[in-house]
Design a protein around this motif. Structure first.
Motif, PDB file in Angstrom:
ATOM      1  N   PHE A  25       0.847  -1.190   0.000  1.00 55.34           N
ATOM      2  CA  PHE A  25       0.000   0.000   0.000  1.00 55.34           C
ATOM      3  C   PHE A  25       0.883   1.241   0.000  1.00 55.34           C
ATOM      4  O   PHE A  25       2.066   1.197   0.332  1.00 55.34           O
ATOM      5  CB  PHE A  25      -0.952   0.030   1.201  1.00 55.34           C
ATOM      6  CG  PHE A  25      -0.273   0.085   2.544  1.00 55.34           C
ATOM      7  CD1 PHE A  25       0.236   1.278   3.054  1.00 55.34           C
ATOM      8  CD2 PHE A  25      -0.156  -1.060   3.326  1.00 55.34           C
ATOM      9  CE1 PHE A  25       0.855   1.328   4.294  1.00 55.34           C
ATOM     10  CE2 PHE A  25       0.463  -1.020   4.581  1.00 55.34           C
ATOM     11  CZ  PHE A  25       0.969   0.179   5.056  1.00 55.34           C
ATOM     12  N   VAL A  27       0.421   5.319   1.383  1.00 53.62           N
ATOM     13  CA  VAL A  27      -0.370   6.350   2.045  1.00 53.62           C
ATOM     14  C   VAL A  27       0.105   7.696   1.517  1.00 53.62           C
ATOM     15  O   VAL A  27       1.266   8.076   1.719  1.00 53.62           O
ATOM     16  CB  VAL A  27      -0.226   6.284   3.578  1.00 53.62           C
ATOM     17  CG1 VAL A  27      -1.148   7.315   4.246  1.00 53.62           C
ATOM     18  CG2 VAL A  27      -0.539   4.882   4.094  1.00 53.62           C
ATOM     19  N   THR A  33      -6.101   9.247   5.629  1.00 59.26           N
ATOM     20  CA  THR A  33      -6.311   7.842   5.274  1.00 59.26           C
ATOM     21  C   THR A  33      -6.734   7.090   6.518  1.00 59.26           C
ATOM     22  O   THR A  33      -6.013   7.053   7.516  1.00 59.26           O
ATOM     23  CB  THR A  33      -5.028   7.215   4.701  1.00 59.26           C
ATOM     24  OG1 THR A  33      -4.672   7.883   3.491  1.00 59.26           O
ATOM     25  CG2 THR A  33      -5.233   5.732   4.415  1.00 59.26           C
ATOM     26  N   PHE A  35      -7.386   3.760   8.573  1.00 59.51           N
ATOM     27  CA  PHE A  35      -6.810   2.413   8.605  1.00 59.51           C
ATOM     28  C   PHE A  35      -7.759   1.545   9.425  1.00 59.51           C
ATOM     29  O   PHE A  35      -7.826   1.670  10.649  1.00 59.51           O
ATOM     30  CB  PHE A  35      -5.424   2.483   9.243  1.00 59.51           C
ATOM     31  CG  PHE A  35      -4.558   1.270   9.021  1.00 59.51           C
ATOM     32  CD1 PHE A  35      -4.775   0.394   7.974  1.00 59.51           C
ATOM     33  CD2 PHE A  35      -3.485   1.026   9.871  1.00 59.51           C
ATOM     34  CE1 PHE A  35      -3.962  -0.704   7.768  1.00 59.51           C
ATOM     35  CE2 PHE A  35      -2.661  -0.063   9.687  1.00 59.51           C
ATOM     36  CZ  PHE A  35      -2.902  -0.928   8.627  1.00 59.51           C
ATOM     37  N   LEU A 201      -7.745   2.266   3.988  1.00 61.00           N
ATOM     38  CA  LEU A 201      -7.038   0.990   3.913  1.00 61.00           C
ATOM     39  C   LEU A 201      -7.768   0.047   4.849  1.00 61.00           C
ATOM     40  O   LEU A 201      -7.907   0.344   6.035  1.00 61.00           O
ATOM     41  CB  LEU A 201      -5.585   1.128   4.375  1.00 61.00           C
ATOM     42  CG  LEU A 201      -4.612   1.925   3.511  1.00 61.00           C
ATOM     43  CD1 LEU A 201      -3.272   2.023   4.226  1.00 61.00           C
ATOM     44  CD2 LEU A 201      -4.451   1.286   2.146  1.00 61.00           C
ATOM     45  N   LEU A 208      -4.523  -7.252   3.013  1.00 63.68           N
ATOM     46  CA  LEU A 208      -5.235  -6.095   2.495  1.00 63.68           C
ATOM     47  C   LEU A 208      -6.550  -6.520   1.855  1.00 63.68           C
ATOM     48  O   LEU A 208      -6.585  -7.401   1.007  1.00 63.68           O
ATOM     49  CB  LEU A 208      -4.365  -5.370   1.465  1.00 63.68           C
ATOM     50  CG  LEU A 208      -4.881  -4.015   0.972  1.00 63.68           C
ATOM     51  CD1 LEU A 208      -4.845  -2.992   2.104  1.00 63.68           C
ATOM     52  CD2 LEU A 208      -4.022  -3.531  -0.194  1.00 63.68           C
ATOM     53  N   ASP A 211      -8.217  -0.844  -0.675  1.00 68.13           N
ATOM     54  CA  ASP A 211      -7.364   0.342  -0.694  1.00 68.13           C
ATOM     55  C   ASP A 211      -8.021   1.289  -1.691  1.00 68.13           C
ATOM     56  O   ASP A 211      -7.796   1.200  -2.894  1.00 68.13           O
ATOM     57  CB  ASP A 211      -5.943  -0.039  -1.119  1.00 68.13           C
ATOM     58  CG  ASP A 211      -4.990   1.156  -1.174  1.00 68.13           C
ATOM     59  OD1 ASP A 211      -5.435   2.301  -0.965  1.00 68.13           O
ATOM     60  OD2 ASP A 211      -3.798   0.928  -1.431  1.00 68.13           O
TER      61      ASP A 211
END
Length: 303
Positions: A25, A27, A33, A35, A201, A208, A211
């Protein structure tokens, strides 16, 4: 840009426990963002890996293209709040911040400035051990801001804050992002993330899941229903079922899935059925998150 956080193949194993599993990923600066992930998903471990507090088993994670331990002035590059209680209880708020500042060549004036920024100037001389959780959160945020860093990471920053404090930290994070900083924040409060984050995310069991921008997340993974009220509800229900809709009935309404509000309006008009309500409803961030991560919950009820 110089203040992005980038993970490539990031993996962390503790014995038989795979906490972070091959994460990729980036950022980006200029936005908050969020999480997200269930308990045990690997969020805190990932943040510790970014900060060099744990070493990855495989893969890399960098800030501005460099590992945290290779940053020349880490406090001026990355500010982080991982544990609001990580403060000697016998130290005053001001002395706690001054001790951190002196390790990075930050002057006393900046200590006073961040105390004012987080609203703790009136208790600067009080011992941190007497602080409520909300006050400790503010002190931790002040410590993160000391070096005026370009990257900020907050782990559950609204825990213990009252409604005014929650609004304050929400505004602060968005203001920091608008200044061009990189802001990564984890939280279990989906309603707050819906108001704060522009990008998400989402991880589960260390991997993951998503995203994406928050609006794209809701559109891609959410489901839309339509609340319909009409005088001839039974007849409308038959029309909608023939069109392939899934229905849930109430006494005076239908919850319709699989057919849009526009299509419902056209079908009703074609049959001469007058509608008294036609209201589209999209699932909340919490609804979508719970549905998407249901299989990734490690400690669920009945598990």
């Amino acid at each position: 840009m110089s203040n992005t956080i980038e993970a490539r193949g990031l993996t962390k194993r503790y014995g038989d426990k795979l906490a972070v599993d091959d994460l990729d990923f980036t950022v980006e600066p200029g936005r908050v963002t969020g999480f997200l992930g269930p308990n045990g998903a690997g969020k805190s471990t990932t943040m510790r890996l970014v900060l060099g507090l744990d070493a990855p088993t495989a893969g890399t994670v960098t800030v501005g293209g460099r590992r945290y331990r290779d940053l020349e002035r880490p406090l001026h590059t990355v500010g982080a709040l991982l544990d609001a209680r990580a403060c000697h209880p016998g130290r005053t708020a001001a002395s706690h911040l001054l001790a951190i500042a002196q390790t990075a060549g930050v002057g006393r004036a900046r200590v006073d400035e961040v105390l004012g920024l987080v609203g703790l100037e009136s208790v600067a001389g009080k011992r941190a051990g007497t602080f409520s959780l909300g006050m400790s959160q503010r002190l931790g945020i002040a410590a993160a801001l000391l070096g005026d860093p370009s990257v900020l990471m907050f782990d559950e920053p609204v825990n213990g804050l009252d409604p005014e404090g929650i609004r304050w930290i929400r505004t602060l994070m968005r203001d920091l992002a608008e200044e061009g900083r990189t802001v990564l924040v984890s939280s279990h409060l989906m309603s707050e993330m819906a108001l704060t984050a522009q990008h998400l995310l989402v991880i589960g069991r260390g991997r993951l899941i998503a995203d994406t921008g928050i609006e794209d997340f809701l559109r891609e993974y959410g489901t839309e229903s339509v609340l319909v009220r009409a005088d001839e509800l039974d007849r409308l229900a038959r029309v909608l079922r023939r069109a392939g809709a899934e229905l849930a009935s109430e006494t005076d309404a239908l919850h319709v899935h699989g057919v849009t509000a526009t299509e419902i309006g056209k079908l009703a008009a074609g049959e001469g059925i007058a509608l008294s309500e036609l209201t589209p409803h999209r699932g909340s961030l919490e609804d979508v998150f719970m549905a998407l991560t249901n299989d990734a919950v490690e400690y669920g009820v009945g598990a």
